[in-house]
Design a protein around this motif. Structure first.
Motif, PDB file in Angstrom:
ATOM      1  N   UNK A 139       3.819  -1.647 -34.798  1.00 11.54           N
ATOM      2  CA  UNK A 139       4.854  -2.273 -35.804  1.00 11.54           C
ATOM      3  C   UNK A 139       4.690  -3.859 -35.790  1.00 11.54           C
ATOM      4  N   UNK A 140       4.043  -4.301 -36.835  1.00  5.36           N
ATOM      5  CA  UNK A 140       4.018  -5.812 -37.017  1.00  5.36           C
ATOM      6  C   UNK A 140       5.423  -6.358 -37.150  1.00  5.36           C
ATOM      7  N   UNK A 141       6.588  -5.641 -37.419  1.00  3.36           N
ATOM      8  CA  UNK A 141       7.938  -6.153 -37.782  1.00  3.36           C
ATOM      9  C   UNK A 141       8.404  -6.246 -36.545  1.00  3.36           C
ATOM     10  N   UNK A 142       8.020  -5.911 -35.383  1.00  2.00           N
ATOM     11  CA  UNK A 142       8.476  -6.009 -33.892  1.00  2.00           C
ATOM     12  C   UNK A 142       8.498  -7.858 -33.894  1.00  2.00           C
ATOM     13  N   UNK A 143       9.654  -8.307 -33.523  1.00  2.00           N
ATOM     14  CA  UNK A 143       9.683  -9.836 -33.321  1.00  2.00           C
ATOM     15  C   UNK A 143      10.489  -9.967 -32.362  1.00  2.00           C
ATOM     16  N   UNK A 144      10.312 -11.314 -31.478  1.00  2.00           N
ATOM     17  CA  UNK A 144      11.068 -11.444 -30.434  1.00  2.00           C
ATOM     18  C   UNK A 144      12.558 -11.982 -30.992  1.00  2.00           C
ATOM     19  N   UNK A 145      13.532 -11.474 -30.245  1.00  2.00           N
ATOM     20  CA  UNK A 145      14.785 -11.621 -30.840  1.00  2.00           C
ATOM     21  C   UNK A 145      15.331 -12.987 -30.771  1.00  2.00           C
ATOM     22  N   UNK A 146      14.742 -13.822 -29.835  1.00  2.00           N
ATOM     23  CA  UNK A 146      15.122 -15.297 -29.711  1.00  2.00           C
ATOM     24  C   UNK A 146      13.964 -15.903 -28.932  1.00  2.00           C
ATOM     25  N   UNK A 147      13.949 -17.386 -29.230  1.00  2.00           N
ATOM     26  CA  UNK A 147      12.964 -18.094 -28.645  1.00  2.00           C
ATOM     27  C   UNK A 147      13.377 -18.335 -27.217  1.00  2.00           C
ATOM     28  N   UNK A 148      12.250 -18.735 -26.287  1.00  2.00           N
ATOM     29  CA  UNK A 148      12.648 -18.897 -24.906  1.00  2.00           C
ATOM     30  C   UNK A 148      13.999 -19.823 -24.612  1.00  2.00           C
ATOM     31  N   UNK A 149      14.726 -19.356 -23.864  1.00  2.00           N
ATOM     32  CA  UNK A 149      16.070 -20.371 -23.690  1.00  2.00           C
ATOM     33  C   UNK A 149      15.595 -21.295 -22.191  1.00  2.00           C
ATOM     34  N   UNK A 150      14.275 -21.549 -21.758  1.00  2.00           N
ATOM     35  CA  UNK A 150      14.111 -22.165 -20.732  1.00  2.00           C
ATOM     36  C   UNK A 150      13.060 -23.297 -20.848  1.00  2.00           C
ATOM     37  N   UNK A 151      12.971 -24.376 -20.238  1.00  2.00           N
ATOM     38  CA  UNK A 151      12.051 -25.279 -20.487  1.00  2.00           C
ATOM     39  C   UNK A 151      10.998 -24.919 -19.726  1.00  2.00           C
ATOM     40  N   UNK A 152       9.628 -25.685 -19.821  1.00  2.00           N
ATOM     41  CA  UNK A 152       8.459 -25.096 -19.155  1.00  2.00           C
ATOM     42  C   UNK A 152       8.448 -25.471 -17.703  1.00  2.00           C
ATOM     43  N   UNK A 153       7.924 -24.385 -17.081  1.00  2.00           N
ATOM     44  CA  UNK A 153       8.189 -24.265 -15.725  1.00  2.00           C
ATOM     45  C   UNK A 153       7.401 -25.636 -14.789  1.00  2.00           C
ATOM     46  N   UNK A 154       7.991 -25.733 -13.797  1.00  2.00           N
ATOM     47  CA  UNK A 154       7.579 -27.166 -12.923  1.00  2.00           C
ATOM     48  C   UNK A 154       7.449 -26.221 -11.444  1.00  2.00           C
ATOM     49  N   UNK A 155       6.471 -26.807 -10.633  1.00  2.00           N
ATOM     50  CA  UNK A 155       6.446 -26.436  -9.409  1.00  2.00           C
ATOM     51  C   UNK A 155       7.537 -26.928  -8.436  1.00  2.00           C
ATOM     52  N   UNK A 156       8.126 -25.897  -7.773  1.00  2.00           N
ATOM     53  CA  UNK A 156       9.402 -26.404  -6.804  1.00  2.00           C
ATOM     54  C   UNK A 156       8.993 -25.507  -5.732  1.00  2.00           C
ATOM     55  N   UNK A 157      10.271 -25.705  -4.621  1.00  2.00           N
ATOM     56  CA  UNK A 157      10.417 -25.443  -3.252  1.00  2.00           C
ATOM     57  C   UNK A 157      11.771 -25.186  -2.870  1.00  2.00           C
TER      58      UNK A 157
END
Length: 224
Positions: A139-157
């Motif tokens: 179904x082409x009508x399927x869409x993401x309900x919302x855009x990402x709510x996070x920033x781009x990931x960064x390496x962490x520990x």
């Protein structure tokens, strides 16, 4: 994963890429495999390393992995950091696992758009003439309900902090877990999720103001 099947002369491979249709393809493959009582495999391919995936991609990987376990799939195959053409990777996996049928989606999804077009389909047929292809309409009508709510990931520990852990962005001898931190958009603090890989499984914990909220959820060590 996987149980003994009565028909080992047949095996099905579902090729998925990021988007809401991946789960539908997996379930379609499961239905066919259940009817035939044969093994089912899932494959996803990405040119980026797994630990560089953003939060959205990681969520899809986690869901597909959970679904593979629920459906007793033989193997969920992740080919990350892949520089070869997708057709070459699919061919290799098909040979390795004795695949006889391959399921792909009709709707274009990111870089796999070429897979669902006639020209690339011809390439697949030339590369893998020994399998049958199922092109599933989605179904082409399927869409993401919302855009990402996070920033781009960064390496962490994560480092020990009393009885718990706190996040740090500099590698040190105190680092016990290495992964990717996804900061929530619109916050001045280090709030978000920390994801890390162990045994081909992505784990995650919630971070609030630098601290791990639920230490008991940390189950995957990066260093021995």
């Amino acid at each position: 994963m996987g149980k003994m099947k009565s028909r080992m002369d047949e095996s099905i491979l579902v090729c998925v890429y990021y988007g809401p249709n991946g789960e539908r393809l997996i379930k379609r493959g499961y239905k066919i495999a259940a009817i035939m009582d044969c093994p089912l495999y899932i494959l996803t391919v990405d040119p980026a390393p797994l630990d560089d995936f953003d939060a959205e991609k990681s969520e899809y990987i986690e869901r597909w992995q959970e679904l593979a376990e629920e459906l007793d799939v033989e193997a969920f195959i992740i080919r990350d950091d892949e520089t070869r053409p997708a057709a070459k990777v699919i061919k290799e996996v098909a040979h390795q696992y004795g695949i006889t049928q391959i399921i792909i989606g009709q709707t274009a999804q990111s870089r796999w758009e070429e897979i669902t077009k006639g020209s690339f389909m011809n390439v697949l047929l030339r590369e893998i003439p020994f399998v049958d292809f199922h092109v599933v309409s989605v179904d082409r009508a399927i869409k993401h309900e919302e855009e990402g709510s996070f920033e781009k990931g960064v390496r962490a520990y994560l480092v020990q902090d009393g009885d718990g852990y706190r996040i740090n962005f500099t590698l040190s001898k105190r680092a016990q877990y290495e992964g990717i931190f996804f900061k929530e958009i619109g916050t001045d603090f280090n709030n978000g999720i920390f994801k890390f890989l162990q045994n081909n499984k992505i784990c995650q914990v919630q971070i609030e103001e630098d601290q791990v909220l639920e230490t008991s959820k940390i189950q995957c060590k990066v260093y021995d």
